[in-house]
Motif scaffolding. Structure first.
Motif, PDB file in Angstrom:
ATOM      1  N   VAL A 127       0.855  -1.185   0.000  1.00 41.00           N
ATOM      2  CA  VAL A 127       0.000   0.000   0.000  1.00 41.00           C
ATOM      3  C   VAL A 127       0.889   1.233   0.000  1.00 41.00           C
ATOM      4  N   ALA A 128       0.548   2.205  -0.831  1.00 40.74           N
ATOM      5  CA  ALA A 128       1.351   3.428  -0.909  1.00 40.74           C
ATOM      6  C   ALA A 128       0.435   4.646  -1.003  1.00 40.74           C
ATOM      7  N   TYR A 129       0.748   5.645  -0.198  1.00 36.59           N
ATOM      8  CA  TYR A 129       0.057   6.934  -0.240  1.00 36.59           C
ATOM      9  C   TYR A 129       1.041   7.985  -0.721  1.00 36.59           C
ATOM     10  N   ARG A 130       0.528   8.977  -1.419  1.00 42.01           N
ATOM     11  CA  ARG A 130       1.390  10.094  -1.813  1.00 42.01           C
ATOM     12  C   ARG A 130       0.578  11.367  -1.942  1.00 42.01           C
ATOM     13  N   LEU A 131       1.127  12.442  -1.381  1.00 38.91           N
ATOM     14  CA  LEU A 131       0.536  13.771  -1.535  1.00 38.91           C
ATOM     15  C   LEU A 131       1.224  14.432  -2.712  1.00 38.91           C
ATOM     16  N   GLU A 132       0.442  14.773  -3.724  1.00 34.13           N
ATOM     17  CA  GLU A 132       1.024  15.312  -4.954  1.00 34.13           C
ATOM     18  C   GLU A 132       0.412  16.666  -5.284  1.00 34.13           C
ATOM     19  N   TYR A 133       1.259  17.576  -5.739  1.00 39.18           N
ATOM     20  CA  TYR A 133       0.836  18.919  -6.127  1.00 39.18           C
ATOM     21  C   TYR A 133       0.839  18.986  -7.649  1.00 39.18           C
ATOM     22  N   GLN A 134      -0.323  18.816  -8.241  1.00 41.68           N
ATOM     23  CA  GLN A 134      -0.391  18.770  -9.691  1.00 41.68           C
ATOM     24  C   GLN A 134      -1.793  19.154 -10.162  1.00 41.68           C
ATOM     25  N   TYR A 149      -3.272  20.267  -4.295  1.00 45.06           N
ATOM     26  CA  TYR A 149      -2.818  19.081  -3.592  1.00 45.06           C
ATOM     27  C   TYR A 149      -3.891  18.004  -3.692  1.00 45.06           C
ATOM     28  N   ALA A 150      -3.470  16.773  -3.901  1.00 44.28           N
ATOM     29  CA  ALA A 150      -4.391  15.640  -3.893  1.00 44.28           C
ATOM     30  C   ALA A 150      -3.670  14.458  -3.264  1.00 44.28           C
ATOM     31  N   LEU A 151      -4.403  13.656  -2.532  1.00 47.36           N
ATOM     32  CA  LEU A 151      -3.825  12.484  -1.885  1.00 47.36           C
ATOM     33  C   LEU A 151      -4.203  11.247  -2.691  1.00 47.36           C
ATOM     34  N   TYR A 152      -3.196  10.454  -3.041  1.00 49.72           N
ATOM     35  CA  TYR A 152      -3.399   9.250  -3.841  1.00 49.72           C
ATOM     36  C   TYR A 152      -3.097   8.019  -2.986  1.00 49.72           C
ATOM     37  N   ARG A 153      -3.794   6.934  -3.283  1.00 45.06           N
ATOM     38  CA  ARG A 153      -3.564   5.668  -2.566  1.00 45.06           C
ATOM     39  C   ARG A 153      -3.524   4.532  -3.580  1.00 45.06           C
ATOM     40  N   ALA A 154      -2.378   3.862  -3.634  1.00 47.53           N
ATOM     41  CA  ALA A 154      -2.219   2.728  -4.541  1.00 47.53           C
ATOM     42  C   ALA A 154      -2.187   1.453  -3.716  1.00 47.53           C
ATOM     43  N   ILE A 155      -2.820   0.405  -4.229  1.00 49.92           N
ATOM     44  CA  ILE A 155      -2.829  -0.888  -3.545  1.00 49.92           C
ATOM     45  C   ILE A 155      -2.564  -1.986  -4.568  1.00 49.92           C
ATOM     46  N   GLU A 156      -1.643  -2.895  -4.231  1.00 49.67           N
ATOM     47  CA  GLU A 156      -1.267  -3.971  -5.154  1.00 49.67           C
ATOM     48  C   GLU A 156      -1.974  -5.265  -4.760  1.00 49.67           C
ATOM     49  N   ARG A 157      -2.199  -6.126  -5.726  1.00 52.24           N
ATOM     50  CA  ARG A 157      -2.820  -7.438  -5.470  1.00 52.24           C
ATOM     51  C   ARG A 157      -1.930  -8.261  -4.537  1.00 52.24           C
ATOM     52  N   PRO A 158      -2.525  -9.067  -3.654  1.00 47.56           N
ATOM     53  CA  PRO A 158      -1.728  -9.875  -2.728  1.00 47.56           C
ATOM     54  C   PRO A 158      -0.730 -10.797  -3.428  1.00 47.56           C
ATOM     55  N   ASP A 159      -1.137 -11.459  -4.533  1.00 46.69           N
ATOM     56  CA  ASP A 159      -0.217 -12.385  -5.197  1.00 46.69           C
ATOM     57  C   ASP A 159       0.969 -11.646  -5.807  1.00 46.69           C
ATOM     58  N   VAL A 160       0.703 -10.478  -6.409  1.00 49.27           N
ATOM     59  CA  VAL A 160       1.799  -9.684  -6.984  1.00 49.27           C
ATOM     60  C   VAL A 160       2.687  -9.144  -5.865  1.00 49.27           C
ATOM     61  N   THR A 161       2.088  -8.758  -4.764  1.00 47.71           N
ATOM     62  CA  THR A 161       2.853  -8.265  -3.622  1.00 47.71           C
ATOM     63  C   THR A 161       3.825  -9.333  -3.129  1.00 47.71           C
ATOM     64  N   PHE A 162       3.328 -10.536  -2.978  1.00 43.79           N
ATOM     65  CA  PHE A 162       4.165 -11.622  -2.452  1.00 43.79           C
ATOM     66  C   PHE A 162       5.273 -11.999  -3.429  1.00 43.79           C
ATOM     67  N   ASN A 163       4.930 -12.107  -4.702  1.00 43.90           N
ATOM     68  CA  ASN A 163       5.894 -12.584  -5.697  1.00 43.90           C
ATOM     69  C   ASN A 163       6.912 -11.530  -6.113  1.00 43.90           C
ATOM     70  N   ASN A 164       6.481 -10.259  -6.184  1.00 44.76           N
ATOM     71  CA  ASN A 164       7.354  -9.231  -6.742  1.00 44.76           C
ATOM     72  C   ASN A 164       7.856  -8.187  -5.750  1.00 44.76           C
ATOM     73  N   LEU A 165       7.106  -7.923  -4.700  1.00 44.96           N
ATOM     74  CA  LEU A 165       7.466  -6.813  -3.822  1.00 44.96           C
ATOM     75  C   LEU A 165       7.970  -7.248  -2.456  1.00 44.96           C
ATOM     76  N   MET A 166       7.558  -8.418  -1.987  1.00 46.48           N
ATOM     77  CA  MET A 166       8.018  -8.888  -0.683  1.00 46.48           C
ATOM     78  C   MET A 166       9.229  -9.796  -0.806  1.00 46.48           C
ATOM     79  N   GLY A 167       9.684 -10.066  -2.007  1.00 46.43           N
ATOM     80  CA  GLY A 167      10.881 -10.854  -2.198  1.00 46.43           C
ATOM     81  C   GLY A 167      10.644 -12.344  -2.082  1.00 46.43           C
ATOM     82  N   SER A 168      11.706 -13.058  -1.806  1.00 51.74           N
ATOM     83  CA  SER A 168      11.631 -14.520  -1.744  1.00 51.74           C
ATOM     84  C   SER A 168      10.930 -14.972  -0.476  1.00 51.74           C
TER      85      SER A 168
END
Length: 308
Positions: A127-134, A149-168
Motif C-alpha cells: 500500500v502506498a500513499y502520496r501527496l502530490e501537487y499537480q 494538492y491531492a492524496l493518492y492511494r495505490a494498492i497492489e494485489r496480494p499475489d503480486v505483492t508476495f511474488n514481486n514486492l516482498m521478495g523470496s
C-alpha cells in the motif's frame, strides 16, 4: 345631475395619486432588493458550508483508510524495509510552485487491506500513499494550469505483492524495492499518482509522525520530527539505508503508535490558494487562507502488530 357629481367625487377620492404610486414603487424596490441580498448571502453561506462539509467528509474517508492500513501493518525483523515515511524538511522546497515543506509526501507499507482484490490468493498487500501537487484534471494546452494538492492511494494485489514486492520466501531480498522511487515499479511516484489511484483532494498538509518505545526517553517523541513536531526527516523501519535506532545500529525499537495529521481546506479556500496572486483578496499569505478555510484532523493510531 347632483347624483352624478357625487359619484365622480367619490371615485376621485378612491384613486391613487402619482406620489403614492411612486412611494409604493420605491418601497417595493427596496424590499425586493433586501430579499435578493439576503437570498444571495444565504446561498453563499450554504455553498461555503456544503463545500467545507464535503471536503471534511473526504478527509475522514482518507483518515479511516490510513488508520486501517497502519493498525494492520506487517513488520519483520529481517533487515528489510517494512514501513517508510518520506518527508521534506521545513527548510526545503521541492520546487518554487510546489511547497512541500514539512509535509509527508509518501507513506509506504504492507497491510492486509480490507479493500484488496478478493480474487487474488493471499491477504498482504503493498500500500502506498502520496501527496502530490499537480493538475486536478486534464488541462492540456492551458498556459498556466491550476495545480492543487491531492492524496493518492495505490494498492497492489496480494499475489503480486508476495511474488514481486516482498521478495523470496526467506525474505532475503525483499522490500528493499520500497527505496526505489524512480524506477518503473509499484513504489514509483508516477505509479502511485496515476489518476486511477486518486483518493481525495483539498488536502494541503499530510503528516505521519512515528513513535518508538525508547526506554531511555520518559515521554515518547516522534522519530521523524524535531522538538516542535515539524517533519524533518524520512523514517524507515528496517531496510538498507535506514537509520537504525536499536542497540549497535543493528535493530530497531518497538513501534508504539503514529500520529496522522490531515489539513483540509474548503473549495472556496482551494480556489483562493490557486490564484496566481492574493492581491485584492484581503489575505496576506496562504497560511491565513488555510487558517480561515481549513480544518485539521489528527488521529493517534496504535500499531497492533509486533515484528516477527
Amino acid at each position: 345631475m347632483n347624483v352624478l357629481k357625487m359619484k365622480t367625487r367619490s371615485t376621485a377620492k378612491r384613486a391613487f395619486t402619482l406620489i403614492e404610486i411612486m412611494v409604493a414603487t420605491v418601497i417595493m424596490v427596496v424590499l425586493v432588493g433586501l430579499v435578493i441580498q439576503i437570498t444571495s448571502e444565504v446561498l453563499k453561506v450554504w455553498a461555503r458550508s456544503s463545500g467545507k462539509l464535503s471536503a471534511n467528509a473526504e478527509a475522514r474517508i482518507a483518515m479511516d483508510l490510513i488508520t486501517q492500513d497502519l493498525e494492520t501493518a506487517v513488520f519483520r525483523n529481517n533487515g528489510q524495509q517494512w514501513l517508510r515515511v518520506e518527508g521534506v524538511p521545513a527548510e526545503v522546497k521541492v520546487a518554487a510552485d510546489a511547497p512541500y515543506a514539512s509535509k509527508t509526501v509518501a507513506l509506504k507499507l504492507f497491510s492486509p487491506a480490507l479493500d484488496r482484490d478478493q480474487n487474488s490468493a493471499g491477504d498482504i498487500c503493498a500500500v502506498a500513499y502520496r501527496l502530490e501537487y499537480q493538475e486536478s484534471y486534464d488541462q492540456a494546452g492551458v498556459t498556466d494550469p491550476v495545480k492543487v494538492y491531492a492524496l493518492y492511494r495505490a494498492i497492489e494485489r496480494p499475489d503480486v505483492t508476495f511474488n514481486n514486492l516482498m521478495g523470496s520466501r526467506s525474505q532475503e531480498s525483499s522490500p528493499q524495492l520500497i527505496l526505489d522511487d524512480t524506477s518503473d515499479t509499484f513504489w514509483a511516484t508516477t505509479s502511485i499518482v496515476d489518476p486511477s489511484n486518486y483518493l481525495v483532494s483539498n488536502i494541503v498538509d499530510f503528516k505521519v509522525l512515528i513513535y518508538e518505545d525508547d526506554p531511555n526517553v520518559a515521554v515518547p517523541v516522534p522519530m521523524n520530527a524535531d522538538a516542535s513536531f515539524v517533519l524533518n526527516a524520512d523514517y524507515v523501519y528496517g531496510g538498507t539505508g535506514a537509520t537504525l535506532t536499536g542497540a549497535g545500529g543493528t535493530s530497531q525499537l518497538q513501534l508504539l503508535y503514529a500520529d496522522v495529521v490531515l489539513t483540509v481546506v474548503s473549495d472556496e479556500g482551494l480556489e483562493l490558494l490557486s490564484l496566481p496572486s492574493l492581491a485584492g483578496t484581503g489575505y496576506t499569505d496562504e497560511e491565513q487562507i488555510v487558517r480561515e478555510h481549513g480544518e485539521v484532523f489528527t488521529r493517534r493510531v496504535n500499531f497492533m502488530a509486533h515484528p516477527l
